[in-house]
Design a protein around this motif. Sequence first.
Motif, mmCIF file in Angstrom:
data_model
loop_
_atom_site.group_PDB
_atom_site.id
_atom_site.type_symbol
_atom_site.label_atom_id
_atom_site.label_comp_id
_atom_site.label_asym_id
_atom_site.label_seq_id
_atom_site.Cartn_x
_atom_site.Cartn_y
_atom_site.Cartn_z
ATOM 1 N N UNK A 110 0.527 -1.179 0.478
ATOM 2 C CA UNK A 110 0.222 -0.047 -0.215
ATOM 3 C C UNK A 110 0.508 1.777 0.012
ATOM 4 N N UNK A 111 1.774 1.054 1.361
ATOM 5 C CA UNK A 111 2.306 2.558 1.212
ATOM 6 C C UNK A 111 4.139 1.858 1.612
ATOM 7 N N UNK A 112 5.306 3.046 1.016
ATOM 8 C CA UNK A 112 6.332 3.139 1.603
ATOM 9 C C UNK A 112 6.573 3.521 2.281
ATOM 10 N N UNK A 113 7.886 3.501 3.761
ATOM 11 C CA UNK A 113 8.700 4.908 3.825
ATOM 12 C C UNK A 113 8.985 6.119 3.154
ATOM 13 N N UNK A 114 8.899 6.594 3.439
ATOM 14 C CA UNK A 114 9.351 8.260 2.586
ATOM 15 C C UNK A 114 8.170 8.442 1.066
ATOM 16 N N UNK A 115 7.169 8.129 1.136
ATOM 17 C CA UNK A 115 6.585 7.647 -0.485
ATOM 18 C C UNK A 115 6.839 7.465 -1.608
ATOM 19 N N UNK A 116 8.063 7.166 -0.944
ATOM 20 C CA UNK A 116 9.157 6.622 -2.413
ATOM 21 C C UNK A 116 7.764 5.436 -3.128
ATOM 22 N N UNK A 117 8.679 4.806 -3.936
ATOM 23 C CA UNK A 117 7.540 3.732 -5.036
ATOM 24 C C UNK A 117 8.369 2.225 -4.613
ATOM 25 N N UNK A 118 9.429 2.173 -4.680
ATOM 26 C CA UNK A 118 10.321 0.629 -4.514
ATOM 27 C C UNK A 118 10.907 0.486 -3.794
ATOM 28 N N UNK A 119 11.025 -0.296 -2.961
ATOM 29 C CA UNK A 119 12.227 -0.300 -1.983
ATOM 30 C C UNK A 119 13.095 -1.641 -1.998
ATOM 31 N N UNK A 120 13.841 -1.952 -2.089
ATOM 32 C CA UNK A 120 14.921 -3.868 -1.991
ATOM 33 C C UNK A 120 16.084 -3.608 -0.874
#
Length: 126
Positions: A110-120
């Motif tokens: 639904x969401x990621x830290x700081x409003x980013x679009x991708x986390x790996x």
Amino acid sequence: MKQIINTQNAPAPIGPYNQAILTNDTLYISGQIAIDPTTGNLITDAITLETKQVLENLKAILTEAGFTFENIVKTSIFLTNMEYFATVNEIYADYFSNDAAPARETVAVNSLPKGVNVEISAIAVR
């Protein structure tokens, strides 16, 4: 015994965690987002630039620990929209050869830290 891995060439943690932990011959890298470590700015203008920054942050942590992308055995990719999958996959392929690519999952969130679009995040082994 665990060794904390931190480098100024990747963004500083934004909470109570470290960039990576090395235990025995296994490196556990925390989820990386597209923060430029030199400026502290988020890179969210385009999913291509965002993904490249995430992978460059992973690379900096790998390098600090004496590892390379070839040492990665598992990655987890988190996307806020599965429509980004093909683009992220294309950039990701620039960092991993098909014959040595790690195991992986890609999950829509639904969401990621700081409003980013991708986390790996990644696990690497010597």
